[in-house]
Scaffold this motif. Structure first.
Motif, PDB file in Angstrom:
ATOM      1  N   ASP A 168      11.152   8.959 -14.676  1.00  0.00           N
ATOM      2  CA  ASP A 168      10.838   9.653 -13.426  1.00  0.00           C
ATOM      3  C   ASP A 168      11.684   9.042 -12.314  1.00  0.00           C
ATOM      4  O   ASP A 168      11.412   7.928 -11.855  1.00  0.00           O
ATOM      5  CB  ASP A 168       9.353   9.510 -13.095  1.00  0.00           C
ATOM      6  N   PRO A 169      12.717   9.758 -11.858  1.00  0.00           N
ATOM      7  CA  PRO A 169      13.618   9.194 -10.838  1.00  0.00           C
ATOM      8  C   PRO A 169      12.952   8.970  -9.481  1.00  0.00           C
ATOM      9  O   PRO A 169      13.501   8.272  -8.633  1.00  0.00           O
ATOM     10  CB  PRO A 169      14.721  10.255 -10.737  1.00  0.00           C
ATOM     11  N   ASP A 170      11.766   9.549  -9.281  1.00  0.00           N
ATOM     12  CA  ASP A 170      11.078   9.376  -8.006  1.00  0.00           C
ATOM     13  C   ASP A 170      10.204   8.122  -7.969  1.00  0.00           C
ATOM     14  O   ASP A 170       9.574   7.833  -6.949  1.00  0.00           O
ATOM     15  CB  ASP A 170      10.202  10.600  -7.703  1.00  0.00           C
ATOM     16  N   LEU A 171      10.148   7.407  -9.095  1.00  0.00           N
ATOM     17  CA  LEU A 171       9.371   6.170  -9.163  1.00  0.00           C
ATOM     18  C   LEU A 171      10.304   4.966  -9.122  1.00  0.00           C
ATOM     19  O   LEU A 171      11.314   4.938  -9.822  1.00  0.00           O
ATOM     20  CB  LEU A 171       8.548   6.105 -10.449  1.00  0.00           C
ATOM     21  N   GLN A 172       9.947   3.987  -8.318  1.00  0.00           N
ATOM     22  CA  GLN A 172      10.715   2.753  -8.248  1.00  0.00           C
ATOM     23  C   GLN A 172       9.794   1.571  -8.028  1.00  0.00           C
ATOM     24  O   GLN A 172       8.805   1.668  -7.302  1.00  0.00           O
ATOM     25  CB  GLN A 172      11.704   2.772  -7.071  1.00  0.00           C
ATOM     26  N   ILE A 173      10.103   0.457  -8.688  1.00  0.00           N
ATOM     27  CA  ILE A 173       9.447  -0.808  -8.370  1.00  0.00           C
ATOM     28  C   ILE A 173      10.493  -1.666  -7.673  1.00  0.00           C
ATOM     29  O   ILE A 173      11.497  -2.049  -8.290  1.00  0.00           O
ATOM     30  CB  ILE A 173       8.917  -1.521  -9.629  1.00  0.00           C
ATOM     31  N   VAL A 174      10.295  -1.931  -6.407  1.00  0.00           N
ATOM     32  CA  VAL A 174      11.288  -2.680  -5.637  1.00  0.00           C
ATOM     33  C   VAL A 174      10.764  -4.075  -5.343  1.00  0.00           C
ATOM     34  O   VAL A 174       9.560  -4.297  -5.195  1.00  0.00           O
ATOM     35  CB  VAL A 174      11.649  -1.955  -4.321  1.00  0.00           C
ATOM     36  N   ASN A 175      11.698  -5.008  -5.280  1.00  0.00           N
ATOM     37  CA  ASN A 175      11.377  -6.394  -4.955  1.00  0.00           C
ATOM     38  C   ASN A 175      11.458  -6.574  -3.446  1.00  0.00           C
ATOM     39  O   ASN A 175      12.498  -6.314  -2.841  1.00  0.00           O
ATOM     40  CB  ASN A 175      12.374  -7.318  -5.660  1.00  0.00           C
ATOM     41  N   VAL A 176      10.356  -6.973  -2.841  1.00  0.00           N
ATOM     42  CA  VAL A 176      10.339  -7.270  -1.408  1.00  0.00           C
ATOM     43  C   VAL A 176      10.463  -8.784  -1.284  1.00  0.00           C
ATOM     44  O   VAL A 176       9.485  -9.515  -1.478  1.00  0.00           O
ATOM     45  CB  VAL A 176       9.051  -6.752  -0.741  1.00  0.00           C
ATOM     46  N   ARG A 177      11.660  -9.241  -0.996  1.00  0.00           N
ATOM     47  CA  ARG A 177      11.978 -10.669  -1.048  1.00  0.00           C
ATOM     48  C   ARG A 177      11.007 -11.504  -0.203  1.00  0.00           C
ATOM     49  O   ARG A 177      10.764 -11.213   0.966  1.00  0.00           O
ATOM     50  CB  ARG A 177      13.408 -10.905  -0.576  1.00  0.00           C
ATOM     51  N   GLY A 178      10.463 -12.536  -0.842  1.00  0.00           N
ATOM     52  CA  GLY A 178       9.574 -13.449  -0.150  1.00  0.00           C
ATOM     53  C   GLY A 178       8.122 -13.002  -0.112  1.00  0.00           C
ATOM     54  O   GLY A 178       7.253 -13.762   0.321  1.00  0.00           O
ATOM     55  N   TYR A 179       7.851 -11.769  -0.570  1.00  0.00           N
ATOM     56  CA  TYR A 179       6.480 -11.250  -0.489  1.00  0.00           C
ATOM     57  C   TYR A 179       5.943 -10.791  -1.845  1.00  0.00           C
ATOM     58  O   TYR A 179       4.863 -11.182  -2.263  1.00  0.00           O
ATOM     59  CB  TYR A 179       6.410 -10.087   0.510  1.00  0.00           C
ATOM     60  N   GLY A 180       6.675  -9.909  -2.514  1.00  0.00           N
ATOM     61  CA  GLY A 180       6.161  -9.397  -3.776  1.00  0.00           C
ATOM     62  C   GLY A 180       6.879  -8.142  -4.214  1.00  0.00           C
ATOM     63  O   GLY A 180       8.095  -8.034  -4.045  1.00  0.00           O
ATOM     64  N   TYR A 181       6.136  -7.199  -4.768  1.00  0.00           N
ATOM     65  CA  TYR A 181       6.705  -5.961  -5.292  1.00  0.00           C
ATOM     66  C   TYR A 181       6.006  -4.750  -4.698  1.00  0.00           C
ATOM     67  O   TYR A 181       4.846  -4.809  -4.287  1.00  0.00           O
ATOM     68  CB  TYR A 181       6.576  -5.929  -6.815  1.00  0.00           C
ATOM     69  N   LYS A 182       6.743  -3.644  -4.689  1.00  0.00           N
ATOM     70  CA  LYS A 182       6.167  -2.403  -4.183  1.00  0.00           C
ATOM     71  C   LYS A 182       6.515  -1.280  -5.150  1.00  0.00           C
ATOM     72  O   LYS A 182       7.676  -1.110  -5.542  1.00  0.00           O
ATOM     73  CB  LYS A 182       6.732  -2.068  -2.797  1.00  0.00           C
ATOM     74  N   LEU A 183       5.479  -0.518  -5.562  1.00  0.00           N
ATOM     75  CA  LEU A 183       5.699   0.693  -6.349  1.00  0.00           C
ATOM     76  C   LEU A 183       5.872   1.853  -5.388  1.00  0.00           C
ATOM     77  O   LEU A 183       4.941   2.229  -4.670  1.00  0.00           O
ATOM     78  CB  LEU A 183       4.509   0.958  -7.276  1.00  0.00           C
ATOM     79  N   ILE A 184       7.075   2.408  -5.343  1.00  0.00           N
ATOM     80  CA  ILE A 184       7.348   3.561  -4.489  1.00  0.00           C
ATOM     81  C   ILE A 184       7.119   4.812  -5.302  1.00  0.00           C
ATOM     82  O   ILE A 184       7.735   5.030  -6.345  1.00  0.00           O
ATOM     83  CB  ILE A 184       8.799   3.520  -3.956  1.00  0.00           C
ATOM     84  N   CYS A 185       6.182   5.610  -4.837  1.00  0.00           N
ATOM     85  CA  CYS A 185       5.747   6.772  -5.606  1.00  0.00           C
ATOM     86  C   CYS A 185       5.645   7.979  -4.688  1.00  0.00           C
ATOM     87  O   CYS A 185       4.872   7.980  -3.735  1.00  0.00           O
ATOM     88  CB  CYS A 185       4.387   6.471  -6.245  1.00  0.00           C
TER      89      CYS A 185
END
Length: 227
Positions: free
Chosen positions: A210-227
């Motif tokens: 699913d190209p609309d899903l991403q798990i991005v690294n937020v440096r110094g904080y954690g991760y974000k699932l963009i949905c």
């Protein structure tokens, strides 16, 4: 009820706990009995029961505290409190913390079983109306399965499934790295962090259809699932 139904029973009175356990097992329930709240929390995380029956007054961790911790990561598993307390304020607190029902001691086994079955029936009805949808994927935490559209479902490991569950619950928001490490790895040291990075990479690969899903690294904080 089928013996596939798994009840986690937390009760610190040995005689009562054993009586309740054996009575439930005669009705074909599968029961894990824990004598205190700390052991019950460990059993919950390892076994993912279908329903929780929690005594309020327990050593190490009381039922209210245990329910509060569980509700931070699980909004759906039914919780039934057992208690000798009868004050309205205690009943209100139990429901405020996410409890689904409340049974005062002493109680009959028939009443307990009816209440358990009612909560399970309600959960089953809710499950028919709701599916955990993550973009084009359907996600089943209990079975640890991830299915993209009509393709065959793929299996997730225990940690992959729970990591995805927390990312989904906090979608489009930053999931605190230290918090999730302590919750799933019980430590936020360097080696646990590197292990989590590996699991994040595995989840990214499984979600890439699913190209609309991403798990991005937020440096110094954690991760974000963009949905």
């Amino acid at each position: 009820m089928s013996n596939n139904i798994h009840i986690l029973l937390a009760e610190d009175e040995p005689a009562l706990g054993q009586i309740v356990k054996e009575s439930l097992e005669t009705r074909d329930f599968r029961v894990t009995l824990c004598p205190d709240g700390a052991l019950a929390k460990d059993a919950y995380e390892q076994e993912l029961p279908d329903i929780l029956v929690l005594d309020v007054m327990m050593p190490k961790k009381d039922g209210f505290t245990l329910a509060r911790e569980i509700r931070q990561q699980d909004r759906d598993t039914p919780i039934l409190f057992l208690t000798a307390k009868s004050q309205t304020a205690d009943v209100v607190e139990g429901f405020t913390l996410g409890g689904n029902d409340y049974l005062k001691k002493p109680f009959s086994m028939e009443e307990l079983i009816v209440r358990v079955e009612n909560l399970l029936d309600r959960k089953k009805s809710d499950a028919k109306l709701e599916q955990i949808q993550i973009g084009g994927f359907r996600f089943d935490l209990k079975k640890q399965l991830l299915q993209y559209q009509e393709e065959e479902a793929v299996s997730l490991t225990h940690r992959e499934a729970h990591l995805l569950f927390h990312l989904q619950n906090n979608r489009n928001q930053v999931l605190d790295r230290s918090m999730i490490l302590k919750k799933l790895w019980n430590d936020d040291d360097f080696f646990s962090a590197r292990s989590m990075d590996v699991f994040i990479t595995k989840l990214r690969k499984k979600l890439k259809k699913d190209p609309d899903l991403q798990i991005v690294n937020v440096r110094g904080y954690g991760y974000k699932l963009i949905c």
